[in-house]
Write a protein that holds these residues in place. Sequence first.
Motif, PDB file in Angstrom:
ATOM      1  N   VAL A  58       8.090  -4.637  -5.608  1.00  0.00           N
ATOM      2  CA  VAL A  58       7.149  -4.283  -4.547  1.00  0.00           C
ATOM      3  C   VAL A  58       7.535  -4.950  -3.240  1.00  0.00           C
ATOM      4  O   VAL A  58       8.025  -6.078  -3.220  1.00  0.00           O
ATOM      5  CB  VAL A  58       5.725  -4.718  -4.961  1.00  0.00           C
ATOM      6  CG1 VAL A  58       4.753  -4.599  -3.790  1.00  0.00           C
ATOM      7  CG2 VAL A  58       5.234  -3.890  -6.129  1.00  0.00           C
TER       8      VAL A  58
ATOM      9  N   PRO B 131       3.671   0.152  -2.394  1.00  0.00           N
ATOM     10  CA  PRO B 131       2.478   0.850  -2.888  1.00  0.00           C
ATOM     11  C   PRO B 131       1.612   1.249  -1.693  1.00  0.00           C
ATOM     12  O   PRO B 131       1.008   0.400  -1.054  1.00  0.00           O
ATOM     13  CB  PRO B 131       1.780  -0.205  -3.757  1.00  0.00           C
ATOM     14  CG  PRO B 131       2.776  -1.313  -3.943  1.00  0.00           C
ATOM     15  CD  PRO B 131       3.654  -1.279  -2.736  1.00  0.00           C
TER      16      PRO B 131
ATOM     17  N   ARG C 119      -9.668  -0.721  -5.695  1.00  0.00           N
ATOM     18  CA  ARG C 119      -8.632  -0.472  -6.704  1.00  0.00           C
ATOM     19  C   ARG C 119      -7.618  -1.597  -6.762  1.00  0.00           C
ATOM     20  O   ARG C 119      -7.115  -1.948  -7.827  1.00  0.00           O
ATOM     21  CB  ARG C 119      -7.908   0.839  -6.397  1.00  0.00           C
ATOM     22  CG  ARG C 119      -8.700   2.069  -6.739  1.00  0.00           C
ATOM     23  CD  ARG C 119      -8.067   3.331  -6.181  1.00  0.00           C
ATOM     24  NE  ARG C 119      -6.612   3.356  -6.249  1.00  0.00           N
ATOM     25  CZ  ARG C 119      -5.877   4.345  -5.770  1.00  0.00           C
ATOM     26  NH1 ARG C 119      -6.470   5.385  -5.198  1.00  0.00           N
ATOM     27  NH2 ARG C 119      -4.572   4.315  -5.856  1.00  0.00           N
TER      28      ARG C 119
ATOM     29  N   HIS D  84      -1.630  -9.639  -0.318  1.00  0.00           N
ATOM     30  CA  HIS D  84      -0.523  -9.271  -1.213  1.00  0.00           C
ATOM     31  C   HIS D  84       0.821  -9.772  -0.703  1.00  0.00           C
ATOM     32  O   HIS D  84       1.825  -9.634  -1.392  1.00  0.00           O
ATOM     33  CB  HIS D  84      -0.453  -7.747  -1.355  1.00  0.00           C
ATOM     34  CG  HIS D  84      -1.761  -7.102  -1.670  1.00  0.00           C
ATOM     35  ND1 HIS D  84      -2.446  -7.360  -2.822  1.00  0.00           N
ATOM     36  CD2 HIS D  84      -2.516  -6.216  -0.962  1.00  0.00           C
ATOM     37  CE1 HIS D  84      -3.567  -6.640  -2.831  1.00  0.00           C
ATOM     38  NE2 HIS D  84      -3.635  -5.953  -1.711  1.00  0.00           N
TER      39      HIS D  84
ATOM     40  N   ASP E  33      -4.491  -1.726  -5.741  1.00  0.00           N
ATOM     41  CA  ASP E  33      -3.095  -1.408  -6.028  1.00  0.00           C
ATOM     42  C   ASP E  33      -2.373  -0.790  -4.838  1.00  0.00           C
ATOM     43  O   ASP E  33      -1.303  -0.211  -4.993  1.00  0.00           O
ATOM     44  CB  ASP E  33      -3.001  -0.470  -7.224  1.00  0.00           C
ATOM     45  CG  ASP E  33      -3.764   0.851  -7.004  1.00  0.00           C
ATOM     46  OD1 ASP E  33      -4.465   0.966  -5.980  1.00  0.00           O
ATOM     47  OD2 ASP E  33      -3.655   1.748  -7.859  1.00  0.00           O
TER      48      ASP E  33
END
Length: 587
Positions: free
Chosen positions: A529, A206, A252, A552, A254
């Motif tokens: 991901v 992403p 956001r 992440h 993401d």
Amino acid sequence: WVKEGPRMAQVLLQAGANDLGGTLMNESISTAAGSQHGQRLSPKELRSIARGIERPALQRTTTYEVLREFPLELDDQDLDAPAWQRQDGDEQFGSYAALTSASHWRYRSELEARRSRLRQSAAATPFTASPKASSSSSSSSSSAISSSRASAGRPFSSSSSSTASTAFAASTSSLRTAASAHRGRSFGTPRGLATQAAPLVVTYSPSYTIVPTFECFNSCSYCNFRASRGESHAVWRQREEVQRQLEGLRSRGDVFEILVLSGEVHPKSKRRRAWLELALDICRMAKEMGFEPHTNIGPVSREEMLELSLENASMGLMLEQSSQRLYLGQPHADASGNATNNSSSSTTTTTTTATTTTTTAAGPYGRSGRKAPSKNPELRRRQLEQAGELKIPFTTGVLLGIGESHEELVSTLDDISESHRRYGHIQECIMQPYRPGSRDEWAPRRTFDLSSLPEVVELARARLPSDIVIQVPPNLVFEEPEVLCRCLEAGARDLGGISPRDEVNPDYSFPTVDELRETLSSWGFDLRVRGAVHDRLSHWAYGGTSGLPSPHFSRRASSSIASAPDTAPAPKPAFFSVASQLTAATA
């Protein structure tokens, strides 16, 4: 004796071994691995092994100094042994053998359960080529694999070798039959290797692309990205603007990867340092906000690359093609004496004779590479080497359909392989087909035949090391989903960064992640991901000076590929000064 036991130890002594090691008490590692002999032996028992084959024994120290001799004629009574050697060791110290045989012992019970599950799985799921393959091909494949399994436990012989070879040939034949059938099927039917067991993992990042400037001194014919200095499109980004953009992305939640992609400022330009500082500042801001920066701004000097590596999780540069002929815009002479400019998608031919030679249109980099000095293949190959020497997790790739021959494509893949085998630093190889855009000058002449992309991916998978992941940009092929499916079946396992806009190919929008996930799931693939650096190279991120800052990171999919070497060869002398390789006239 620890691994082989007393009887085999005697055989090995007779074959030339002359030491039995130590007495031990409980050797847990070998026993846990399944050995039946990794237990305590007393000195007398060790001497009895030697005496049993009529060999005298010597007691030694760890530095092989002789402490005592035990000739064969000596009545070997263990009178001087300490009490713990004369008594029952199992009773006094416990028996590891008894422990590992207990049903409640966790390791053994899990091991047996795992073996049982594997046996059941093997029995329940025989290999089949494809749900769409004919029944005859499926049965031949199953019987072939069964024959191979049946011979697996027998000693090697010419007959068992023949059986195994027949089995392999039969299963390979059925796979080829299935592949041929697949090419003619309608889109949307799940098939392929991914349907045989658990779904095969395909990764993506992403990401969001930030362009410091579109200004570029190269002028490649196929480019839809660059702008000339003075154009409104060539304005440099302001740091405050970038910071606000990154803060919005962080809110956001993401986006993992920030791709810093820039046009190139000439190395001799007085603005080169300001351009590099802008890229560095964007990377620093991204890193501080928890993103993983990945920079691709063209060839850089060793010192510039080192600076960038400290602020980036990974970096990248497309090799594109390593053909000097293609770079110089020279025609390709085939075996019949024709001069051709050919690619995997289209061909234009000009006949040559002994007395006359006609020329073809210049290649994508202009005549003699004058339109794109930094696309020199030698310069770009050296960038791969430089990144390996500096231990930078690196992405490179091949640009397809710009006039390369099959042999030149193979040579390009081999150059990537050779660099990676030296340093272990290449994460991904992008197989990028040229697609015509609204601003390039290459479109009227040729385009890439997408139907040939799966075969190119298959070739790349065969020639590249297994720990280089092959990437296919989904936005360039998604208009023909069948092609993407076949690319994944041919060995592609990554879709690259998925972002709102492809700045390099702005005419081709990315499908949404939901669209990709649903489509891939219907084919039997699991979309997951990843971040900017693969797990196996995470210790090289940011120059190896710190851990990954991204929150992440723990959520990423593992790459499941071999670790890179911890050491690399000593740095070689710099192959080039970037400035010296580029003509001053283009500054």
